[in-house]
Scaffold this motif. Structure first.
Motif, PDB file in Angstrom:
ATOM      1  N   LEU A 128       0.868  -1.186   0.000  1.00 15.75           N
ATOM      2  CA  LEU A 128       0.000   0.000   0.000  1.00 15.75           C
ATOM      3  C   LEU A 128       0.903   1.234   0.000  1.00 15.75           C
ATOM      4  O   LEU A 128       1.779   1.351   0.867  1.00 15.75           O
ATOM      5  CB  LEU A 128      -0.897   0.053   1.248  1.00 15.75           C
ATOM      6  N   LEU A 129       0.720   2.113  -0.962  1.00 18.44           N
ATOM      7  CA  LEU A 129       1.532   3.327  -1.018  1.00 18.44           C
ATOM      8  C   LEU A 129       0.846   4.434  -0.219  1.00 18.44           C
ATOM      9  O   LEU A 129      -0.356   4.666  -0.363  1.00 18.44           O
ATOM     10  CB  LEU A 129       1.746   3.777  -2.465  1.00 18.44           C
ATOM     11  N   GLY A 130       1.662   5.111   0.598  1.00 18.39           N
ATOM     12  CA  GLY A 130       1.123   6.084   1.541  1.00 18.39           C
ATOM     13  C   GLY A 130       0.529   7.339   0.918  1.00 18.39           C
ATOM     14  O   GLY A 130      -0.279   8.013   1.554  1.00 18.39           O
ATOM     15  N   ASN A 167       1.612  10.515 -17.500  1.00 20.12           N
ATOM     16  CA  ASN A 167       3.054  10.560 -17.202  1.00 20.12           C
ATOM     17  C   ASN A 167       3.359  10.647 -15.711  1.00 20.12           C
ATOM     18  O   ASN A 167       4.515  10.749 -15.319  1.00 20.12           O
ATOM     19  CB  ASN A 167       3.721  11.714 -17.956  1.00 20.12           C
ATOM     20  N   LYS A 168       2.318  10.605 -14.873  1.00 18.44           N
ATOM     21  CA  LYS A 168       2.546  10.627 -13.417  1.00 18.44           C
ATOM     22  C   LYS A 168       2.369   9.246 -12.793  1.00 18.44           C
ATOM     23  O   LYS A 168       2.487   9.104 -11.576  1.00 18.44           O
ATOM     24  CB  LYS A 168       1.551  11.586 -12.764  1.00 18.44           C
ATOM     25  N   TYR A 169       2.052   8.242 -13.615  1.00 21.61           N
ATOM     26  CA  TYR A 169       1.663   6.933 -13.059  1.00 21.61           C
ATOM     27  C   TYR A 169       2.340   5.778 -13.798  1.00 21.61           C
ATOM     28  O   TYR A 169       2.824   5.940 -14.919  1.00 21.61           O
ATOM     29  CB  TYR A 169       0.152   6.729 -13.226  1.00 21.61           C
ATOM     30  N   GLY A 170       2.258   4.601 -13.167  1.00 30.20           N
ATOM     31  CA  GLY A 170       2.488   3.361 -13.890  1.00 30.20           C
ATOM     32  C   GLY A 170       1.213   3.088 -14.686  1.00 30.20           C
ATOM     33  O   GLY A 170       0.118   3.173 -14.139  1.00 30.20           O
ATOM     34  N   ILE A 171       1.361   2.808 -15.998  1.00 32.89           N
ATOM     35  CA  ILE A 171       0.179   2.632 -16.851  1.00 32.89           C
ATOM     36  C   ILE A 171       0.116   1.186 -17.340  1.00 32.89           C
ATOM     37  O   ILE A 171       1.115   0.597 -17.742  1.00 32.89           O
ATOM     38  CB  ILE A 171       0.228   3.610 -18.054  1.00 32.89           C
ATOM     39  N   VAL A 189       3.925   0.050 -18.095  1.00 35.13           N
ATOM     40  CA  VAL A 189       5.064   0.950 -18.281  1.00 35.13           C
ATOM     41  C   VAL A 189       4.970   2.081 -17.263  1.00 35.13           C
ATOM     42  O   VAL A 189       3.885   2.578 -16.965  1.00 35.13           O
ATOM     43  CB  VAL A 189       5.113   1.449 -19.754  1.00 35.13           C
ATOM     44  N   GLU A 190       6.140   2.441 -16.717  1.00 34.56           N
ATOM     45  CA  GLU A 190       6.169   3.479 -15.677  1.00 34.56           C
ATOM     46  C   GLU A 190       6.242   4.868 -16.309  1.00 34.56           C
ATOM     47  O   GLU A 190       7.123   5.145 -17.119  1.00 34.56           O
ATOM     48  CB  GLU A 190       7.374   3.246 -14.747  1.00 34.56           C
ATOM     49  N   LYS A 191       5.323   5.719 -15.942  1.00 36.33           N
ATOM     50  CA  LYS A 191       5.284   7.139 -16.314  1.00 36.33           C
ATOM     51  C   LYS A 191       5.607   7.395 -17.799  1.00 36.33           C
ATOM     52  O   LYS A 191       6.585   8.092 -18.126  1.00 36.33           O
ATOM     53  CB  LYS A 191       6.234   7.932 -15.419  1.00 36.33           C
ATOM     54  N   PRO A 192       4.795   6.843 -18.709  1.00 32.05           N
ATOM     55  CA  PRO A 192       5.044   7.084 -20.136  1.00 32.05           C
ATOM     56  C   PRO A 192       4.625   8.504 -20.537  1.00 32.05           C
ATOM     57  O   PRO A 192       3.776   9.104 -19.873  1.00 32.05           O
ATOM     58  CB  PRO A 192       4.123   6.063 -20.817  1.00 32.05           C
ATOM     59  N   ALA A 202      -4.365   3.646 -14.837  1.00 33.74           N
ATOM     60  CA  ALA A 202      -3.200   3.942 -13.993  1.00 33.74           C
ATOM     61  C   ALA A 202      -3.180   3.084 -12.727  1.00 33.74           C
ATOM     62  O   ALA A 202      -4.227   2.806 -12.132  1.00 33.74           O
ATOM     63  CB  ALA A 202      -3.211   5.410 -13.611  1.00 33.74           C
ATOM     64  N   ILE A 203      -1.961   2.702 -12.319  1.00 33.48           N
ATOM     65  CA  ILE A 203      -1.786   1.952 -11.063  1.00 33.48           C
ATOM     66  C   ILE A 203      -1.908   2.937  -9.907  1.00 33.48           C
ATOM     67  O   ILE A 203      -1.250   3.969  -9.884  1.00 33.48           O
ATOM     68  CB  ILE A 203      -0.395   1.270 -11.024  1.00 33.48           C
ATOM     69  N   MET A 204      -2.765   2.601  -8.953  1.00 33.86           N
ATOM     70  CA  MET A 204      -3.109   3.536  -7.887  1.00 33.86           C
ATOM     71  C   MET A 204      -2.637   3.103  -6.500  1.00 33.86           C
ATOM     72  O   MET A 204      -3.407   3.103  -5.539  1.00 33.86           O
ATOM     73  CB  MET A 204      -4.627   3.723  -7.851  1.00 33.86           C
ATOM     74  N   GLY A 205      -1.407   2.673  -6.393  1.00 30.62           N
ATOM     75  CA  GLY A 205      -0.824   2.479  -5.065  1.00 30.62           C
ATOM     76  C   GLY A 205      -1.365   1.316  -4.248  1.00 30.62           C
ATOM     77  O   GLY A 205      -1.195   1.303  -3.027  1.00 30.62           O
ATOM     78  N   ARG A 206      -1.992   0.339  -4.888  1.00 29.73           N
ATOM     79  CA  ARG A 206      -2.429  -0.870  -4.181  1.00 29.73           C
ATOM     80  C   ARG A 206      -2.030  -2.086  -5.021  1.00 29.73           C
ATOM     81  O   ARG A 206      -2.342  -2.140  -6.221  1.00 29.73           O
ATOM     82  CB  ARG A 206      -3.957  -0.907  -3.982  1.00 29.73           C
ATOM     83  N   TYR A 207      -1.367  -3.047  -4.377  1.00 26.74           N
ATOM     84  CA  TYR A 207      -0.862  -4.222  -5.091  1.00 26.74           C
ATOM     85  C   TYR A 207      -1.025  -5.457  -4.208  1.00 26.74           C
ATOM     86  O   TYR A 207      -0.862  -5.367  -2.989  1.00 26.74           O
ATOM     87  CB  TYR A 207       0.641  -4.111  -5.357  1.00 26.74           C
ATOM     88  N   VAL A 208      -1.325  -6.604  -4.829  1.00 25.90           N
ATOM     89  CA  VAL A 208      -1.083  -7.897  -4.190  1.00 25.90           C
ATOM     90  C   VAL A 208      -0.044  -8.572  -5.076  1.00 25.90           C
ATOM     91  O   VAL A 208      -0.246  -8.665  -6.294  1.00 25.90           O
ATOM     92  CB  VAL A 208      -2.363  -8.759  -4.103  1.00 25.90           C
ATOM     93  N   LEU A 230       9.195  -0.473  -9.306  1.00 21.14           N
ATOM     94  CA  LEU A 230       8.393  -1.693  -9.145  1.00 21.14           C
ATOM     95  C   LEU A 230       7.707  -2.049 -10.467  1.00 21.14           C
ATOM     96  O   LEU A 230       7.629  -3.225 -10.838  1.00 21.14           O
ATOM     97  CB  LEU A 230       7.341  -1.457  -8.040  1.00 21.14           C
ATOM     98  N   THR A 231       7.245  -1.024 -11.190  1.00 21.30           N
ATOM     99  CA  THR A 231       6.543  -1.272 -12.462  1.00 21.30           C
ATOM    100  C   THR A 231       7.451  -2.029 -13.436  1.00 21.30           C
ATOM    101  O   THR A 231       6.985  -2.924 -14.160  1.00 21.30           O
ATOM    102  CB  THR A 231       6.085   0.066 -13.086  1.00 21.30           C
ATOM    103  N   ASP A 232       8.749  -1.687 -13.486  1.00 17.09           N
ATOM    104  CA  ASP A 232       9.670  -2.368 -14.405  1.00 17.09           C
ATOM    105  C   ASP A 232       9.826  -3.840 -14.026  1.00 17.09           C
ATOM    106  O   ASP A 232       9.862  -4.714 -14.899  1.00 17.09           O
ATOM    107  CB  ASP A 232      11.048  -1.685 -14.389  1.00 17.09           C
ATOM    108  N   GLY A 317      -6.650  14.223  -8.753  1.00 19.22           N
ATOM    109  CA  GLY A 317      -5.368  14.322  -9.449  1.00 19.22           C
ATOM    110  C   GLY A 317      -4.133  13.992  -8.641  1.00 19.22           C
ATOM    111  O   GLY A 317      -4.200  13.668  -7.478  1.00 19.22           O
ATOM    112  N   LYS A 318      -2.994  14.031  -9.294  1.00 21.97           N
ATOM    113  CA  LYS A 318      -1.726  13.819  -8.590  1.00 21.97           C
ATOM    114  C   LYS A 318      -1.106  15.136  -8.217  1.00 21.97           C
ATOM    115  O   LYS A 318      -1.301  16.111  -8.893  1.00 21.97           O
ATOM    116  CB  LYS A 318      -0.760  13.069  -9.496  1.00 21.97           C
TER     117      LYS A 318
END
Ligand code: G1P
Length: 318
Positions: A128-130, A167-171, A189-192, A202-208, A230-232, A317-318
């Motif tokens: 979980l991203l803060g 360009n602000k997110y992992g897509i 891809v990270e921040k294309p 967009a990836i929104m800070g939650r992962y399993v 992490l996206t790479d 937004g970011k």
């Protein structure tokens, strides 16, 4: 397999919030009366997580103090018969088993996750991203865990964003259209740049994540922004096993951004049992006062909507 452990990376400088973050962790900035990291920990606990590891750095001692007991404060609240506050303060230290690891250098999100390898072992786990606080409905992480239980593979929490913000997110490039909020991931891809983005998902800070990610993180070269991403590593994981994306429901705020933080604060204030009526009254008065910019902004939005030029819901937004 049950998801019992979660990683919360909290090593960053919080430069977007300077000077507020010069001497205190950005994760401790309160949304009304609760530090942002407590929202994240509460979501993890509400999703069934038992053990949480927070990846910190040398400026983050206040986070450890927050989740620890404060015997002196408890005694003071007991003495002054502030029972409710005493309960609140005690419940924070009983919430979950929380552990800490220091990330010695800020080498990126991928590096922060790699620091948790020994703690996680060979189990699937949550991240979980803060900066991403999600409000409303079923906890976002719980929604991802349900998909993991069905598929047995890594699941990324996603939401669509406006194209100029990719360009602000992992897509994520979805394999096929989402069905019941879920799809398989074809690529990510990270921040294309907008022109290179495979979608606006967009990836929104939650992962399993499955533990296979660790071996990839260990050999991961720096990517976007010169950081170990992490996206790479997830991109490389795709050649070993499937990854799913879950378009979770809930309102997500980027609380590492000033406007996102303000929006989250307004939402929390308007739902807060002690101050909601006063907060609403204050905002209504601002909106009605013809000398206030808010009044003029509302008039402008109403006109745009009448003219059919307004996109509708606010963008946190970011
Ligand atoms: C991180 C991730 C990115 C993700 C984003 C969500 O980026 O690297 O893939 O979309 O969080 O907030 P950051 O915002 O830390 O640069």
């Amino acid at each position: 397999m049950r998801i019992r452990k979660a990683v919360i990376p909290a090593g960053g400088w919080g430069t977007r919030f300077l000077p507020a973050t010069k001497a205190q962790p950005k994760e401790m900035l309160p949304i009304v009366d609760k530090p942002t990291i407590q929202f994240i920990v509460e979501e993890a606990v509400a999703s069934g997580i038992e053990d949480i590891i927070i990846i910190t750095s040398h400026t983050k001692k206040a986070i450890e103090d927050h989740f620890d007991r404060s015997i002196q404060l408890e005694m003071e609240l007991e003495r002054s018969r502030k029972r409710e506050l005493l309960e609140t303060v005690r419940s924070i230290s009983d919430m979950a088993n929380i552990y800490y690891i220091r990330q010695k250098e800020a080498l990126g999100l991928g590096h922060a996750i790699a620091c948790a390898r020994t703690f996680i072992g060979k189990e699937p786990f949550a991240v979980l991203l803060g900066d991403d606080v999600v409000m409303g409905g079923e906890p976002a992480l719980k929604q991802l865990i349900e998909i993991y239980q069905r598929t047995g593979y890594s699941v990324l929490g996603v939401q669509p964003v406006p194209m100029p913000e990719v360009n602000k997110y992992g897509i994520v490039a979805p394999e096929q259209p989402f069905r019941d909020r879920v799809c398989r991931v074809r690529d990510l891809v990270e921040k294309p740049a907008e022109k290179d983005a495979p979608s606006n998902v967009a990836i929104m800070g939650r992962y399993v994540l499955t533990p296979s990610i660790f071996q990839l993180l260990e050999s991961q070269k720096p990517g976007a922004g010169g950081e170990i991403q992490l996206t790479d590593a997830l991109h490389n994981l795709l050649s070993m096993e499937p990854i799913y994306a879950c378009q979770f429901s809930g309102r997500r705020y980027d609380v590492g951004d000033k406007v996102g933080y303000l929006a989250a604060s307004v939402e929390v204030a308007l739902a807060h049992p002690e101050i909601s009526a006063q907060a609403l009254d204050y905002l209504a008065r601002l909106a009605l006062d013809k000398n206030q910019p808010l009044h003029k902004a509302i008039a402008r939005l109403v006109k745009q909507r009448v003219d059919g030029k307004d996109a509708g819901s606010p963008n946190e937004g970011k």
